[in-house]
Structure formats: structure tokens, C-alpha cells
Design a protein around this motif. Structure first.
Motif, mmCIF file in Angstrom:
data_model
loop_
_atom_site.group_PDB
_atom_site.id
_atom_site.type_symbol
_atom_site.label_atom_id
_atom_site.label_comp_id
_atom_site.label_asym_id
_atom_site.label_seq_id
_atom_site.Cartn_x
_atom_site.Cartn_y
_atom_site.Cartn_z
ATOM 1 N N LEU B 409 -1.763 -0.088 12.681
ATOM 2 C CA LEU B 409 -1.830 0.442 14.038
ATOM 3 C C LEU B 409 -0.819 1.562 14.180
ATOM 4 O O LEU B 409 0.341 1.416 13.794
ATOM 5 N N GLU B 434 -8.269 -12.407 2.865
ATOM 6 C CA GLU B 434 -6.924 -12.177 3.417
ATOM 7 C C GLU B 434 -6.991 -11.024 4.387
ATOM 8 O O GLU B 434 -7.726 -10.071 4.177
ATOM 9 N N ALA B 435 -6.199 -11.118 5.428
ATOM 10 C CA ALA B 435 -6.129 -9.997 6.352
ATOM 11 C C ALA B 435 -4.699 -9.839 6.832
ATOM 12 O O ALA B 435 -3.995 -10.819 7.049
ATOM 13 N N THR B 436 -4.269 -8.613 6.959
ATOM 14 C CA THR B 436 -2.913 -8.361 7.449
ATOM 15 C C THR B 436 -2.942 -7.215 8.454
ATOM 16 O O THR B 436 -3.889 -6.445 8.505
ATOM 17 N N THR B 437 -1.880 -7.136 9.206
ATOM 18 C CA THR B 437 -1.727 -6.050 10.171
ATOM 19 C C THR B 437 -0.346 -5.462 10.022
ATOM 20 O O THR B 437 0.616 -6.199 9.871
ATOM 21 N N ARG B 439 2.209 -1.613 10.681
ATOM 22 C CA ARG B 439 2.295 -0.300 11.305
ATOM 23 C C ARG B 439 3.252 0.544 10.479
ATOM 24 O O ARG B 439 3.862 0.047 9.541
ATOM 25 N N ASP B 457 4.928 14.713 6.736
ATOM 26 C CA ASP B 457 4.596 14.389 5.350
ATOM 27 C C ASP B 457 4.780 12.900 5.098
ATOM 28 O O ASP B 457 4.022 12.279 4.355
ATOM 29 N N MET B 461 1.949 10.483 3.809
ATOM 30 C CA MET B 461 2.191 9.779 2.546
ATOM 31 C C MET B 461 1.995 8.269 2.718
ATOM 32 O O MET B 461 1.359 7.608 1.899
ATOM 33 N N ILE B 462 2.527 7.740 3.806
ATOM 34 C CA ILE B 462 2.432 6.288 4.031
ATOM 35 C C ILE B 462 0.972 5.884 4.306
ATOM 36 O O ILE B 462 0.486 4.890 3.787
ATOM 37 N N GLY B 465 -0.895 6.036 1.133
ATOM 38 C CA GLY B 465 -0.491 4.894 0.305
ATOM 39 C C GLY B 465 -1.236 3.640 0.741
ATOM 40 O O GLY B 465 -1.707 2.863 -0.076
ATOM 41 N N PHE B 466 -1.387 3.506 2.042
ATOM 42 C CA PHE B 466 -2.097 2.363 2.629
ATOM 43 C C PHE B 466 -3.570 2.353 2.175
ATOM 44 O O PHE B 466 -4.154 1.309 1.944
ATOM 45 N N LYS B 468 -4.776 3.785 -0.581
ATOM 46 C CA LYS B 468 -4.904 4.160 -1.993
ATOM 47 C C LYS B 468 -5.968 3.377 -2.740
ATOM 48 O O LYS B 468 -6.755 3.941 -3.504
#
Lengths: 252, 495, 443
Positions: B409, B434-437, B439, B457, B461-462, B465-466, B468
């Protein structure tokens, strides 16, 4: 003079933490900031690095002749301030390699240097990692994710070696390290010592200072530096503890 | 720093690229049917395409059924019921030089396609879609402009391998047996409201057939462009991979900036035979609408594939960044023993976008395996929902499923939801979900900044990465495009 | 939560005849009651029930819970029990409790502990006595609308006549657990129970509810609704043991409201009934609330067991934990449905929901739907669901240590099933529950 802090006062969420800090650091000097828990040590590191939770209410900080408080965290990093975190942050999915390459090239760009390509970067990274006895696999792993406490700290020192800052602030880098890890971290720091590079070593214990010999030791208490001296001050603290010093300060 | 100021800053940073860059409109002579939908329109579409009787019958059957159905509103997306009479169901560019509709299927035989409207060609060129056959790109493209396919490249090279890559309309004329054999077998005309609508008014689409044992040497790709206002696009795509074959198929989409909702209801059917493999990748960048998502695309898509034979493999990868509303569940029916279904998805919603997307994995054959990796990013005032079904039938001895649904989020005005359905009727199956949340943490941003990386940036980038695990499944150029799209789509993350 | 498809839906003849039957039961019940307000209330619920009727598999919340079998038996409300002294004795656990006994849905003063000698600050009253509409709406019922939204909640509102009302004054901490035993003694009987538990500021209680049948072949129907209210700093440990005969039906609906810094810890153990469904609807409406909801269900034969939770985080710093385990043998069907909803602004929520299922036979089935609905960004929420059979590796490991195949399977299954009981703080209570589960597992 590299760093000149005058009457620095700062607060977080309306709580005054720094109550007038004065500190001057010349190129090549190593300063240790010691103090009991809650004295404001980490706040000082954070304020210098530009963390926005802290509000500077009074005073000034000049870095390399520039007003440090005017610029953002990333600009401070680009000008040569490096903070080794007490708790290095995990960034899932972002590899150490991508992270460092992005950081290094941003800083090189600010210095007017050309970006490093993949090959030059890899070569440089390998050299630095070897010196810190880090496995090259660490480069491929996500930033600090699944790292042990020691690995995280070592990773921070590796980043320091890569980014070649002018001023390194070590915020309780010794916390949570066993003696071997401490020695590796200290060796890494000592290898980076040079007449141009200065250090501020923030710590609670003398332990780390046995390996990184400071030129000056300052005792921080209740948001102020209550005593400054040479390495012998650290030894005195080790023997007599903070209470003795605080008592003397409060009686004075 | 308070949260709201932090997000305000993220917002400002991301606002730099404030425009939907595919939002231009091509001015060309078009032939567009009047608004409205009735049996005559369905017949007219069929006549326009000179379709054989069986295709008209298919359309009419679907249309009759559609009239008995009600628009579904169970998805986590609010929209006012669509006025189906307020759309045009056929629009095709005319060629200004020859003053004749460009619809290639008119004669059904002409493969030289010299008559594309230069304006249309220009539009695809500025979208970066290589529609010129002389291009050296390692990709074959079917370009669809509103209701018709305007160009299909590299088809001759492919024909030498026995690969059929043409528009759906052409396939109806040139390969009627194949089309009749497969159409409606995976998505029957009565499957759901939008599939029925599509079956009735299907405009064009792509037809792919890979013969046994052939490994398609280049990526096949379709680019969908909605240009006309108030025009629905209803493409029908069929991909057939015969025994032991392989194909990687890509699709991309965009539409001009409009001030009223545009409707897109596609149907995709994929048939994967024994030992064959299909990789189906989508980068969906339909116009999301203005800041309130007015004028964006309503994207109601039925995509389904069947792993018909043993060891078949079907892999769906999608990067969904556009559309005002996305309603889409690319699914796999794992019928053949040892067959494999995969679903990799990145769905990003911003502003008031609403995405309700996921997959269905229906395990029928023995030792069938499926993997679901879903990454939902919500920003602005959007809602992003994963909805999925994993069903293990009693026959699916030794079936395996792994599902990972992660939500991120960005801002405190958006929503992220996970609605998985798990039905297991065979004890030897192993199901993990599996599920995660999470931020983007302030501490993560500060850490990056302290290393000299700008906030913008750091965010990109984050976020990348999330995502990827999904991006690595996309073909290289597509992955880059998806990454860039994410950065652009995150603009104005917080309102 | 359930919103049934709009009224006047087409019912199957079986469903329609069940609806008509229960409407007649409500009438009969009213004929025996002299409180005009209660009669009026029951009449208004009956009107709603007539419209709403029973759910079918087309209703999203009932997709996996087949009730057609249940509808074929008509469970009557009238008549009172022949009491079986031996059965009452067997109800008591091997530890000290305050015992309240309900026979066929009605409080039994004779077999319960003396209510006149309660610890200070604790009050217990049968709902039949507490029902008082003289001040307008009955103060007993605060969730009435939401209860009636649920089909079996609506049926409960229409037919309930007794239950227990437990209230604790501020800071009242009751050491001895209260055990409410709901005993079925009559075949074909509907036991409709309405409970209300209110803990004031800082109050603490352990409440055990058990549903049991006097004979193993009994086919009866327990339909219980409990309203639970926890004020600031209150702490409730709750255990619900459903150990009915395997013919009947059990529907349990709990509406729980938590205030600031309160703790709700609830464990459900499901063993009996042909069809059972236990459901928590938990509202965590203030800051720093903790909740733990667990269940352990063991189903065999043709049992259908449904355990479900709906948890709403509405304020900062809420922590919710859930572990639901189902073991399914023979042709049993297990259903888990969990929803964690985090409202806008409920920052720093930490919600975790785990569902694990073990299928012991080829024909057993599990349907699981763990859901998250999140409208706040600074939260940590996760759910996991895993289904499978016993790990052969584990079995092999045990066999390699000299344990035979059958024992090894039993040990592994037992270990799997007992984990949710770890949330029970009293070791004695935990052992008692473990014993019930193991008995069924070995039997």
C-alpha cells in the motif's frame, strides 16, 4: 575545518533532545561520542544525516563550508556524509548490488564523475568485500534481508568503503557484535582512515574504541557535551562509569 | 516527518511525469457503426467481415443468450451499469488513398497489405510498435486498431515453419476448420456476461497455430489500440500449441485520452496440447481515465487456457497498470497429467482505479502443478483486489499448488484485498497459500537517501524489487516497459 | 458478512416446508408466553425470517456449507426433558468450575450451582428471567440487526427462550472458570440459546461452554447466539466445546465487541454434529486491543464442519492472532472462512490468520477461504492456508525410532490437531480438551 556544529538544538515530537551541542571536527580526526542511554547520541547522528523526524530548533551545522541543515538526506550523502546505522534497514527484493550501484553512481554523478559500468563496479565491489571477509554471494542477496546482526553491520561498513565518504558517522556500530565481528568491523574502519577522512564514533562502551583509537572523546549527557578529552577519558569512563562524571557535572 | 507529509512528497516526486504518454488521438477517416446493439448490428458486423454462416450462427446464438444475462457486479469494483446502447460495436479506419475500408478480411486472400492508412501507421510508430515488415526486430506483430487488424508482420517467415499467425477475421476465412474446432471450447459463449457479449460482437483479434514439434523462433505479439470514442473493443484471440510445440505470445494495449468510459471485453482461448508450452504475457496500459478515472477503459476480460495433453505448460504473466476498472482472471484448466499452470501478476492501481484480478487453477490431471505469484500495488484512492480459485478435483492425484499474494500500500487512502478460494478434494494434493501486506517504510526511504539515492529512485527501486519475481517472467523488453510503466503509473500516488 | 439475495427468492419445497415449520414453532412458543412485547418482537422476526428464509449454496457465505440434509429434519421446540442424573455427572471436568446446566435449551436450577452465592461483582441470570421489554427494546439484545442478517441468527431471534446472562462489575476477577453445559436429551428437539456476557472495565473471566448429547444416537439441533462485550482492560478466556452426537446440527454465532486494551481469547473445539458451523464476528473498535481466535476440528464419517471468523480492526495498534486446524477423515467436509478487515485509519494493525488442514482419507474435502480486506497502509497483515496429507517423512522418522505405523500416524495427527489448544492458558483445561480430541481420534 570539515564539520562545525554550533549550539545545535533539536527535538522530536515536541520533546527537546539536543540542548546545545558544540563540536568541531577537522579532516583526518576521529571523535568518539560516548554517553549513557537516552543522552541523545543517536539523535545527533540522525540529525547530521538528515532524518526528517527530528526538528532542529536552534544552532547551525557547517559541513565543508556549507550549511548542512539546508539540504536533503541524499544531498548530504552525496556531499560525503555516511551514516552507519545502529539498525541497518531491510529492503526485500532489492539486491545489494543494485542498491550499491545506484547509490555509488548517484554519488559519483554529484561529484562530477562518470558512472561505473557493471564490470568496473563488480571489480570494485569484490575488492572491498574481500577486505571485509564477506562472501560475494552477499551482493546478490536482498539488502540486509535475512542477514545476521554481524552481517548487517559488516554490510554497512562495506557500503562505507564503496562510497568513500569524507565524514563517517558510526552509530553504535558495536551493538550486538561478538568479538570477532567487532574486530572485522574495526579493521574495516581503520583501513579507511586517512588524513582527509574524519570519523564520529558513537558508542556506549569503550570496547570499540580499543580497536578504533579516537583522537578526541566527548561525553554526551542530557543533550549536551559535558566533558571532552583524549582517549584517556574513555578509559576513565570504563573504570568509573558515567555516574561519577554526571555527578561531578551536576554539582558543578 | 508525519505520514501525510511523507506521502505528499512521494506524490510530488512522482508527479513529474504527469501524462499518459499514449494518450494521443489519431485523426483518420473511419467507418463507424451507429451506436447501439441489436440483432441487426450483430448481422451487420458479420456481413462487414463477409463471414461464413457458421460464424454468424455462433454470434447470434451468443447474442440471444447474452440478452438473458445480467451484468455481474460481484467484483470489488463500483461502476454504474453500462449502457450497452451507448456504444458503437464496429469501427475501422478507412484508407484515404484508396478510399476503401482497410479491413483485410474483405477479400480474405490478400496478404500483401499495402493499404494501411498512413495516419494509422504513424500512430503505431509513435507507440513504438514495429508494424513494418522490414523491421529487424525479433518479433512478429499483429496490430489491431479499434475493431480491425491492420497489419500482421513476418507472417511469411512464420508460414515456412507452418505457423499460422494472422488476424482472427482472416482465420475465419482461411482456416475455418481450425477456428470451428477450437472457438468456444475453452470459453463457451455462455460462460459469463462479457464472454457472451464478446462472442456476439467480436471485432477482431489474433489467431495463432503452432504445428506439432515446432518451436516458434520469435515472439508473437498483438498490439491493441482503441482510438474511436465510445467504441467497444471486443477482440477474440485463439492460441493453439499443437503437440510438442512452443510459443511465446505477447500483447500490449493503449487508448487515447477520452472523457467517457470506453469498453473493452476480450476473450482469449489458449489450447496447449501434449508436451507443448505457451507463455502468454500481457502489458496492459489502457487509459485509466483522469484523476477520478473518468473516461478510462472498462476492462472486462475472459482469458482461459487448457492444458489438454500430458506435460503441457501454460504460463500467464501480466503487468496491469491501466484501465479504470480491471476485471480479469486468466485461468488454467490442468487436464493433462503432469501439466503445469502458472500465473504471475503485477497489478498497480492509482487514483481511483479499481482492479479485481487473479486466476483460477483447476487441477484435473494427475501430478498437475500450479504456481500463483500475485503482487498488488495500491496507491492514491484505488482498490486492488486479488481474487483466485485453486480447485483440486478428486482425480488430481498428487497435485501441487503454491500461491503467494503480496500487497503493497502506498498512501493511507487506498485498499488492498485478498480473496482466495481453495477447494481440495484429493488428500494427496498439497496446497500452500500465503499472503502478506506491506508498505514502503520511512526507514527504508531514509536508508536509501543516506546512501545518496533520491527519494524517487528509492521508491521505484523498492517497488521494482517488490515485483521482481513477476518481472523476471516477462520477456526482456517487456520487463523494461513494465518497469517504466510502473514508475509512470505511480504518478500522483496520493490525493 | 451475509447479505442474502433479496427476499422472495425461490425456495425448494424442502426449504419452504422447513421455513413453514419453524414459523409455526415460533407461533407455538408465543402462545405460551404472556409478555406482549416479546410476542410482538417474535412476530416481527418471523416476518423477516419468512422473507429471508434459509440460505442455499448460491449465497456466497453458504457456498461450501450444505444445509439440505439439515432441512429434512424438523426440530421441534416444545416439550421438556426427562433428566438423566448420570449424564449430568459426566459433564463435569476434572477441575474446579462453577457449573451452570441447561437442559434442552432451558436453564436447570436444580442441577446448576447455587446462584445466590456468587463472588462479589459477578452476576449470573437465566435469560428467561432477564428478558424484559418493559423499557421498550430489550437491553439484552444490542446486535439484533446484525444477528438477524445471518439466517441462523434470525432463526435464533425468532425461537430463543432462554440462555445465560453473565455480567462482571469493574475489576471483578473471577478465578473459578464458569462452565455452561448445554445438554441435549431429546431426539428431534431444537435447542435455541441466547447468551450475553458483559465484562466491565478490568474484569476477568474464563468461560467454558460445552454442547453435549445425553445419548450417542441423539439427533437434535443446537442453535446458539452469544453476544460478548468487553470493556476497557477486560479479559475473557473463552472455550467452546462442541461434542454433540454425530447426527444432529450445531450453529454457533458470536458477536464480540472489544473496547480499548481488552483481551479476547477464544478457542473452539469441534467434534460432533452431522453439520456444524461456528462463527465469530469480532469488532476491535478501540486502540491496543488483543484477540486470539483458534479452532481445532476433527471430522469423520459424513460430518460437515465449518469454522469461520470475521475480524474487523477499526483502530490503532490492534493485534489479532488466529490458528484454525481441521483434520478430515472418511467423507468429511471441512470449511474454513476467515476475513480480516482493516479499516481506514487502523494503523499499526498486526493481524495474522493461519489455516492448516489435514486430509486423512481419499474422499475427505476441504474448502478454505482466508481473506484480507485492507484500507490502511501501515499494517502488518498476513494469512496462510495449507492443505495436505500427513508428511511421510515425519512418519518415517518416527518409525525409524521404533514406533509402529499406526501409532506414528496417530501421534503426528494428534500433534497437528492439538496445536490450537496452546492458546488455552490453564494446563488443566488444555489437558481436558486434548483428552476429548484424542478420544475421538483413537475411537
Amino acid at each position: 575545518m570539515l564539520l562545525d556544529i554550533q549550539n545545535l538544538q533539536a527535538q522530536v515530537e515536541d520533546k527537546q533532545i539536543l540542548k546545545g551541542i558544540n563540536l568541531q571536527v577537522n579532516p583526518g580526526e576521529v571523535h568518539a561520542i560516548m554517553g549513557p542511554n537516552g543522552s541523545g547520541k543517536s539523535t545527533l547522528s540522525s540529525v547530521l544525516a538528515g532524518r526528517e523526524d527530528y526538528e532542529v530548533t536552534e544552532g547551525s551545522v557547517q559541513f565543508d563550508g556549507e550549511d548542512l541543515l539546508e539540504i536533503d538526506a541524499e544531498q548530504r550523502a552525496q556531499k560525503g556524509i555516511f551514516l552507519a546505522f545502529q539498525y541497518p534497514v531491510e529492503i526485500p527484493g532489492v539486491s545489494n548490488k543494485l542498491f550499491m550501484q545506484t547509490a555509488l553512481n548517484a554519488i559519483r554523478e554529484a561529484r562530477g564523475q562518470a558512472a561505473l559500468d557493471m564490470f568496473d563496479f563488480d571489480q570494485l565491489a569484490m575488492e572491498k568485500m574481500k577486505a571485509l571477509q564477506m562472501s560475494p554471494v552477499m551482493l546478490e542477496r536482498s539488502v540486509n534481508v535475512g542477514f545476521s546482526g554481524g552481517e548487517k553491520k559488516r554490510n554497512d561498513i562495506f557500503q562505507m568503503a564503496m562510497l568513500e565518504p569524507k565524514l563517517c558517522i558510526l552509530d553504535e556500530t558495536d551493538s550486538g557484535l561478538d568479538i570477532d565481528a567487532l574486530r572485522i568491523v574495526a579493521d574495516g574502519v581503520n583501513n579507511l582512515r586517512s588524513p582527509e577522512r574524519s570519523f564520529i564514533v558513537v558508542t556506549h562502551y569503550q570496547r570499540l574504541l580499543d580497536y578504533i583509537k579516537p583522537d578526541f572523546v566527548h561525553v554526551l549527557y542530557n543533550g549536551q557535551i559535558i566533558k571532552s578529552g583524549g582517549f584517556e577519558l574513555a578509559q576513565e569512563l570504563e573504570e568509573k562509569g558515567y555516574d561519577h562524571l554526571i555527578q561531578a557535572h551536576e554539582e558543578a | 516527518m508525519t505520514q501525510s507529509t511523507q506521502y505528499q512528497e512521494i506524490n510530488d516526486l512522482l508527479s513529474k511525469n504527469k501524462h499518459y504518454k499514449e494518450g494521443f488521438f489519431t485523426k483518420t477517416l473511419v467507418q463507424t457503426f451507429d451506436k447501439g446493439l441489436n440483432e441487426d448490428i450483430v448481422r451487420a458486423i458479420s456481413a462487414k467481415k463477409s463471414e461464413p454462416q457458421w460464424m454468424l450462427d455462433f454470434r447470434l446464438k451468443a447474442f440471444k443468450h447474452w440478452q438473458t444475462m445480467v451484468e455481474p457486479h460481484w467484483a470489488k469494483a463500483d461502476y454504474t451499469p453500462i449502457d450497452y446502447q451507448d456504444y458503437s460495436y464496429y469501427s475501422a479506419p478507412e484508407c484515404s488513398s484508396c478510399n476503401q475500408a482497410c479491413d483485410k478480411a474483405m477479400d480474405g486472400k490478400d496478404h500483401s497489405q499495402p493499404r494501411m492508412d498512413p495516419e494509422v501507421a504513424k500512430a503505431f510508430a509513435s507507440l513504438g510498435v514495429p508494424i513494418d515488415d522490414s523491421n529487424s526486430a525479433n518479433i512478429a506483430v499483429d496490430a489491431i486498431f479499434d475493431s480491425v487488424s491492420v497489419s500482421t508482420t513476418k507472417r511469411d517467415d512464420l508460414a515456412k515453419l507452418g505457423i499460422i499467425f494472422c488476424s482472427f477475421s482472416e482465420a475465419v476465412h482461411d482456416y475455418p476448420e481450425l477456428v470451428q474446432q477450437y472457438i468456444g471450447t475453452v470459453v463457451p459463449y455462455h460462460d459469463n456476461f462479457f464472454a457472451a457479449l464478446n462472442s456476439a460482437v467480436a471485432s477482431d483479434g489474433t489467431f495463432v497455430y503452432i504445428p506439432p514439434g515446432v518451436r516458434c523462433p520469435i515472439d508473437l505479439s498483438t498490439y491493441f489500440r482503441i482510438n474511436e470514442a465510445k467504441t467497444g473493443q471486443f477482440e477474440r484471440t485463439i492460441v493453439i500449441a499443437d503437440k510438442g510445440s512452443y510459443v511465446s505470445y505477447l500483447e500490449g494495449c493503449s487508448a487515447p485520452v477520452r472523457d467517457s468510459y470506453q469498453l473493452h471485453a476480450a476473450v482469449v482461448e489458449v489450447i496447449v496440447h501434449e508436451d507443448a508450452e505457451v507463455k502468454y504475457s500481457t502489458v496492459q496500459n489502457w487509459y485509466p481515465g483522469d484523476d477520478d478515472c473518468q473516461g478510462g477503459i472498462l476492462n472486462f476480460v475472459t482469458k482461459r487456457g487448457i492444458c489438454e495433453g500430458k506435460n503441457a505448460k501454460l504460463s500467464w504473466t501480466q503487468a496491469e497498470t491501466g484501465s479504470a476498472i480491471t476485471w480479469k482472471y486468466p485461468s488454467c484448466i490442468l487436464k493433462g497429467d503432469n501439466s503445469i499452470g502458472e500465473f504471475y501478476s503485477v497489478a498497480l492501481t492509482n487514483r481511483r482505479q479499481q482492479a479485481d484480478t487473479g486466476t483460477k487453477m483447476i487441477h484435473i490431471g494427475k501430478n498437475t502443478r500450479s504456481t500463483i505469484i500475485s503482487k498488488g500495488l495500491s496507491a492514491g484512492r484505488s482498490d486492488n483486489t486479488y481474487r483466485g480459485l485453486v480447485k483440486i478435483l478428486p482425480s488430481a492425484e498428487g497435485a501441487r499448488n503454491f500461491t503467494q499474494c503480496d500487497s503493497m500500500l502506498i498512501g493511507d487512502q487506498c485498499g488492498a484485498h485478498t480473496f482466495p478460494y481453495i477447494e481440495v478434494e484429493n488428500p494427496s494434493a498439497q496446497i500452500e497459500h500465503e499472503a502478506t501486506t506491506s508498505r514502503i517504510g520511512e526507514d527504508q526511504l531514509f536508508y536509501c537517501q543516506q546512501r545518496g539515492i533520491s527519494e524517487q529512485d528509492a521508491i521505484s527501486m523498492i517497488v521494482n524489487g517488490f515485483c521482481k519475481e513477476v518481472f523476471k517472467e516477462l520477456p526482456l523488453e517487456f520487463a523494461q516497459e513494465a518497469e517504466e510503466l510502473l514508475a509512470i503509473s505511480l504518478e500522483g500516488s496520493v490525493g | 458478512m451475509t447479505t442474502l439475495s433479496k427476499p422472495m427468492k425461490k425456495l425448494s419445497p424442502v426449504a419452504q416446508s422447513a421455513v413453514d415449520f419453524y414459523l409455526a414453532q415460533a407461533k407455538a412458543l408465543s402462545a405460551r408466553n404472556d409478555q406482549p412485547e416479546l410476542v410482538a418482537f417474535r412476530q416481527s422476526v418471523a416476518e423477516r425470517f419468512a422473507q429471508q428464509a434459509f440460505p442455499s449454496r448460491r449465497d456466497e457465505d453458504w457456498k461450501y456449507t450444505p444445509i439440505t440434509g439439515f432441512l429434512q429434519t424438523h426440530y421441534a421446540v416444545e416439550g421438556l426433558a426427562k433428566i438423566d442424573e448420570a449424564a449430568i455427572k459426566k459433564l463435569l471436568p476434572p477441575f474446579d468450575v462453577m457449573h451452570l446446566v441447561f437442559i434442552d435449551g432451558y436453564f436447570s436450577e436444580r442441577y446448576s450451582d447455587d446462584l445466590s452465592e456468587l463472588p462479589r461483582g459477578l452476576s449470573i441470570e437465566p435469560v428467561k428471567d432477564a428478558l424484559d421489554f418493559s423499557q421498550g427494546h430489550c437491553a439484552l439484545m444490542t446486535h439484533e440487526q446484525k444477528i438477524q442478517d445471518e439466517p441462523f441468527g434470525c432463526l435464533n431471534s425468532m425461537l430463543f427462550d432462554d440462555g445465560v446472562l453473565i455480567t462482571l462489575d469493574p475489576h471483578c476477577q473471577v478465578e473459578r472458570p464458569i462452565l455452561c453445559s448445554f445438554l441435549q436429551t431429546q431426539d428431534g428437539h431444537a435447542n435455541t440459546i441466547r447468551n450475553r456476557v458483559v465484562l466491565a472495565h478490568g474484569a476477568q473471566l474464563t468461560l467454558i461452554q460445552q454442547h453435549v448429547s445425553a445419548q450417542p444416537e441423539l439427533n437434535a439441533f443446537d442453535n446458539v447466539v452469544s453476544e460478548i462485550e468487553l470493556a476497557e482492560h477486560a479479559n475473557l478466556q473463552q472455550i467452546v466445546l462442541q461434542d454433540l452426537a454425530t447426527q444432529g446440527a450445531y450453529f454457533g454465532l458470536q458477536m464480540i465487541d472489544q473496547a480499548e486494551k481488552s483481551v479476547f481469547n477464544s478457542v473452539y473445539v469441534g467434534l460432533g454434529a452431522a453439520l456444524s458451523r461456528h462463527q465469530n464476528v469480532l469488532m476491535m473498535a478501540a486502540e491496543h486491543i488483543e484477540s486470539n481466535q483458534s479452532s481445532a476440528c476433527l471430522a469423520s464419517g459424513k460430518q460437515v464442519m465449518d469454522t469461520r471468523t470475521h475480524t474487523e480492526h477499526q483502530a490503532w495498534w490492534g493485534v489479532s492472532r488466529q490458528l484454525h486446524k481441521l483434520v478430515l477423515d472418511d467423507q468429511a467436509v471441512g470449511v474454513f472462512n476467515g476475513m480480516i478487515k482493516v479499516h481506514k485509519g487502523a494503523q499499526k494493525t498486526d493481524g495474522q490468520m493461519d489455516n492448516k488442514n489435514l486430509l486423512l482419507s481419499k474422499t475427505a474435502q476441504i474448502d478454505s477461504k482466508p481473506q484480507l480486506e485492507i484500507y490502511a497502509d501501515d499494517v502488518k497483515c498476513s494469512h496462510g492456508s495449507a492443505s495436505g496429507q500427513i508428511s511421510e517423512e515425519q512418519i518415517f522418522y518416527l518409525r525409524a525410532r521404533g514406533i509402529n505405523q499406526t501409532d506414528a500416524r496417530r501421534l503426528v495427527t494428534q500433534a497437528f490437531l492439538l496445536e490450537p489448544l496452546e492458546a488455552v492458558s490453564s494446563p488443566k483445561t488444555q489437558a481436558w480438551l486434548a483428552n476429548k480430541l484424542t478420544q475421538k481420534l483413537n475411537g
